[in-house]
Design a protein around this motif. Structure first.
Motif, PDB file in Angstrom:
ATOM      1  N   UNK A 152      35.112  58.823  50.402  1.00  0.00           N
ATOM      2  CA  UNK A 152      36.410  59.274  50.896  1.00  0.00           C
ATOM      3  C   UNK A 152      37.092  58.167  51.692  1.00  0.00           C
ATOM      4  N   UNK A 153      36.319  57.438  52.480  1.00  0.00           N
ATOM      5  CA  UNK A 153      36.882  56.329  53.241  1.00  0.00           C
ATOM      6  C   UNK A 153      37.423  55.246  52.315  1.00  0.00           C
ATOM      7  N   UNK A 154      36.715  54.944  51.230  1.00  0.00           N
ATOM      8  CA  UNK A 154      37.202  53.947  50.264  1.00  0.00           C
ATOM      9  C   UNK A 154      38.499  54.400  49.613  1.00  0.00           C
ATOM     10  N   UNK A 155      38.628  55.697  49.363  1.00  0.00           N
ATOM     11  CA  UNK A 155      39.864  56.208  48.798  1.00  0.00           C
ATOM     12  C   UNK A 155      41.030  56.028  49.775  1.00  0.00           C
ATOM     13  N   UNK A 178      35.162  64.113  62.260  1.00  0.00           N
ATOM     14  CA  UNK A 178      35.279  63.310  61.043  1.00  0.00           C
ATOM     15  C   UNK A 178      36.714  63.291  60.527  1.00  0.00           C
ATOM     16  N   UNK A 179      37.348  64.449  60.487  1.00  0.00           N
ATOM     17  CA  UNK A 179      38.725  64.509  59.973  1.00  0.00           C
ATOM     18  C   UNK A 179      39.657  63.637  60.811  1.00  0.00           C
ATOM     19  N   UNK A 180      39.531  63.716  62.121  1.00  0.00           N
ATOM     20  CA  UNK A 180      40.382  62.912  62.997  1.00  0.00           C
ATOM     21  C   UNK A 180      40.103  61.422  62.814  1.00  0.00           C
ATOM     22  N   UNK A 181      38.829  61.056  62.706  1.00  0.00           N
ATOM     23  CA  UNK A 181      38.470  59.651  62.519  1.00  0.00           C
ATOM     24  C   UNK A 181      39.072  59.098  61.237  1.00  0.00           C
ATOM     25  N   UNK A 182      38.967  59.843  60.141  1.00  0.00           N
ATOM     26  CA  UNK A 182      39.498  59.372  58.868  1.00  0.00           C
ATOM     27  C   UNK A 182      41.020  59.256  58.903  1.00  0.00           C
ATOM     28  N   UNK A 206      45.233  54.376  41.156  1.00  0.00           N
ATOM     29  CA  UNK A 206      44.922  55.799  40.957  1.00  0.00           C
ATOM     30  C   UNK A 206      43.573  55.942  40.253  1.00  0.00           C
ATOM     31  N   UNK A 207      43.286  55.044  39.296  1.00  0.00           N
ATOM     32  CA  UNK A 207      41.972  55.069  38.656  1.00  0.00           C
ATOM     33  C   UNK A 207      40.864  54.997  39.709  1.00  0.00           C
ATOM     34  N   UNK A 208      41.024  54.071  40.648  1.00  0.00           N
ATOM     35  CA  UNK A 208      40.019  53.888  41.691  1.00  0.00           C
ATOM     36  C   UNK A 208      39.888  55.139  42.556  1.00  0.00           C
ATOM     37  N   UNK A 209      41.033  55.740  42.910  1.00  0.00           N
ATOM     38  CA  UNK A 209      41.004  56.958  43.711  1.00  0.00           C
ATOM     39  C   UNK A 209      40.249  58.074  42.993  1.00  0.00           C
ATOM     40  N   UNK A 210      40.525  58.252  41.716  1.00  0.00           N
ATOM     41  CA  UNK A 210      39.841  59.297  40.949  1.00  0.00           C
ATOM     42  C   UNK A 210      38.348  59.010  40.858  1.00  0.00           C
ATOM     43  N   UNK A 211      38.013  57.745  40.614  1.00  0.00           N
ATOM     44  CA  UNK A 211      36.602  57.380  40.534  1.00  0.00           C
ATOM     45  C   UNK A 211      35.876  57.634  41.841  1.00  0.00           C
ATOM     46  N   UNK A 212      36.515  57.283  42.970  1.00  0.00           N
ATOM     47  CA  UNK A 212      35.903  57.522  44.259  1.00  0.00           C
ATOM     48  C   UNK A 212      35.712  58.995  44.541  1.00  0.00           C
ATOM     49  N   UNK A 213      36.689  59.819  44.157  1.00  0.00           N
ATOM     50  CA  UNK A 213      36.592  61.263  44.382  1.00  0.00           C
ATOM     51  C   UNK A 213      35.437  61.864  43.587  1.00  0.00           C
ATOM     52  N   UNK A 267      38.243  52.038  32.344  1.00  0.00           N
ATOM     53  CA  UNK A 267      36.793  52.130  32.599  1.00  0.00           C
ATOM     54  C   UNK A 267      36.347  51.350  33.829  1.00  0.00           C
ATOM     55  N   UNK A 268      36.843  50.113  33.992  1.00  0.00           N
ATOM     56  CA  UNK A 268      36.464  49.334  35.177  1.00  0.00           C
ATOM     57  C   UNK A 268      37.162  49.853  36.421  1.00  0.00           C
ATOM     58  N   UNK A 269      38.383  50.353  36.260  1.00  0.00           N
ATOM     59  CA  UNK A 269      39.158  50.809  37.408  1.00  0.00           C
ATOM     60  C   UNK A 269      38.527  51.974  38.134  1.00  0.00           C
ATOM     61  N   UNK A 270      37.945  52.917  37.389  1.00  0.00           N
ATOM     62  CA  UNK A 270      37.354  54.083  38.043  1.00  0.00           C
ATOM     63  C   UNK A 270      36.095  53.723  38.829  1.00  0.00           C
ATOM     64  N   UNK A 271      35.577  52.519  38.612  1.00  0.00           N
ATOM     65  CA  UNK A 271      34.371  52.088  39.325  1.00  0.00           C
ATOM     66  C   UNK A 271      34.675  51.313  40.600  1.00  0.00           C
ATOM     67  N   UNK A 272      35.948  51.018  40.873  1.00  0.00           N
ATOM     68  CA  UNK A 272      36.291  50.184  42.038  1.00  0.00           C
ATOM     69  C   UNK A 272      35.834  50.822  43.345  1.00  0.00           C
ATOM     70  N   UNK A 273      36.354  51.990  43.655  1.00  0.00           N
ATOM     71  CA  UNK A 273      35.992  52.663  44.902  1.00  0.00           C
ATOM     72  C   UNK A 273      34.508  53.024  44.953  1.00  0.00           C
ATOM     73  N   UNK A 274      33.904  53.551  43.860  1.00  0.00           N
ATOM     74  CA  UNK A 274      32.461  53.817  43.916  1.00  0.00           C
ATOM     75  C   UNK A 274      31.629  52.570  44.194  1.00  0.00           C
TER      76      UNK A 274
END
Length: 405
Positions: A141-144, A15-19, A257-264, A305-312
């Protein structure tokens, strides 16, 4: 939320190598549109209208080619498709800089049709390598990582065209794309899990999974990228109108960055949420941004608020596809998912641009949010008739190369 679940995910074999390969492979892919645009404008000395025609030809090719590549992966395995598309990309990008404009338009369409299917392949392989109960985290994680690629690729394309010129920049993309294809070819990640490969080889009829509910899912996917693309254009338009263009890069970066945090955070939750809920919320929370003035600091705060929902939101749609579709058709389904993403983004740009020119950026924010909510309302009645996941994952053909992984 603990970091340990992510560590367990990355300890899964391969998985790590694929990502990591997926991240590196997506950077040249995300640079392509910007590189083609600036090559036509700066390298060929033509306007943005003709540059838009080239990128449109490439996008149309990708929209058609994405599910076709996925179908061929389902039927023949990963390596034959990687060999063909890698060769096609190497040929196009190593010669694009010297093609006359009419030939470039046609070549861009063919190049899009034979695009290296990095995005859909990585997601298809993740679904095969990661257990069902960890897929949501894997797709988050892939979306991030996709977000990081989009933060990097276009910026590198701009820097390359403006410093070393079109020929060298397109050549670098050729090398990067060829290297990505070769890396995936050598890695040869499995597109089906060991359990799926052991199941009886049964042909998967398309009507089994390409249902009205699945089409509705694709519609919500397209609406999500419509919202994101229109929001980005509206953000740039608002700041340009306020004379704050020097802060555009920083503002877009903070939004990412909002999206990254939301995805995490979303990947680490104990349970996920329906894509309908996440996309509807993203749309609803985008509408009030229209009320914010031109100061970029308040604007970027309103996008939180909308930004943190992008990746999720996007990762939840991929997770849903992986659960709804049998493994023997997962490549084609992921390809259709990629096509929906392209359609949403491509349709959003001219619509949002026209609204910004005619009525101002605030109305584009409002329209973006309204489109997201409207599509969810349309899709909701079909959701209850969604396909049920099969008790076992039938395959269309055995994939001899994947069994070794």
């Amino acid at each position: 939320m603990a970091i340990e679940p992510y560590r367990r995910l990355l300890r899964l074999p391969g998985v790590r190598t694929l990502l990591l390969v997926g991240l590196l492979a997506r950077i040249p892919s995300t640079a392509m549109g910007m590189a083609l645009t600036l090559h036509v404008v700066n390298g060929l000395g033509l306007g943005f209208a003709k540059a838009g025609l080239v990128t449109m030809a490439s996008t149309v090719g990708m929209a058609i080619g994405s599910p076709l590549s996925g179908r061929f992966v389902d039927k023949y395995g990963l390596r034959p498709i990687l060999a063909v598309t890698t060769a096609a990309q190497a040929l196009f990008w190593s010669t694009a800089w010297e093609l006359p404009y009419p030939v470039l338009v046609v070549a861009a369409a063919v190049g899009g049709l034979l695009m290296l299917p990095v995005f859909s392949v990585i997601r298809q392989c993740l679904a095969a390598m990661v257990p069902v109960d960890q897929r949501r985290m894997g797709f988050s994680l892939d979306s991030m990582l996709v977000e990081l690629a989009y933060m990097t690729g276009p910026a590198l394309a701009v820097a390359g065209i403006t410093t070393i010129g079109s020929a060298w920049t397109l050549g670098v993309i050729a090398v990067g794309t060829t290297g990505s294809g070769l890396a995936l070819f050598l890695l040869n990640p499995p597109t089906r899990s060991a359990e799926e490969l052991e199941a009886p080889a049964v042909k998967v009829p398309r009507r089994q999974w390409l249902t009205p509910a699945f089409v509705a899912l694709l519609g919500t996917v397209a609406s999500a990228t419509f919202v994101l693309t229109a929001t980005e254009l509206s953000l740039v338009g608002t700041m340009e109108h306020a004379g704050q263009t020097q802060w555009v890069g920083l503002a877009v970066g903070i939004w990412c960055v909002y999206s990254l945090l939301g995805g995490f955070v979303y990947g680490g939750l104990s349970r996920g949420f329906s894509p309908l809920l996440l996309i509807a919320l993203m749309g609803v929370l985008t509408v009030p941004v229209a009320l914010v003035g031109g100061d970029w600091k308040w604007l970027i705060l309103a996008l939180l608020p909308a930004g943190v929902l992008c990746a999720p939101a996007l990762s939840s749609t991929v997770d849903t596809v992986s659960r709804w579709v049998p493994s023997g058709a997962r490549g084609e389904a992921m390809g259709l998912h990629g096509t929906a993403l392209l359609i949403g983004g491509a349709s959003s740009s001219p619509i949002a641009g026209a609204i910004i020119d005619a009525h101002g950026a605030p109305w584009a924010f409002f329209t973006a949010g309204l489109v997201g909510v409207t599509m969810v309302v349309i899709a909701a009645p079909f959701w209850r008739r969604r396909p049920q996941p099969p008790t076992h994952q039938p395959t269309r053909h055995p994939e001899p190369t994947a069994a070794a992984h």
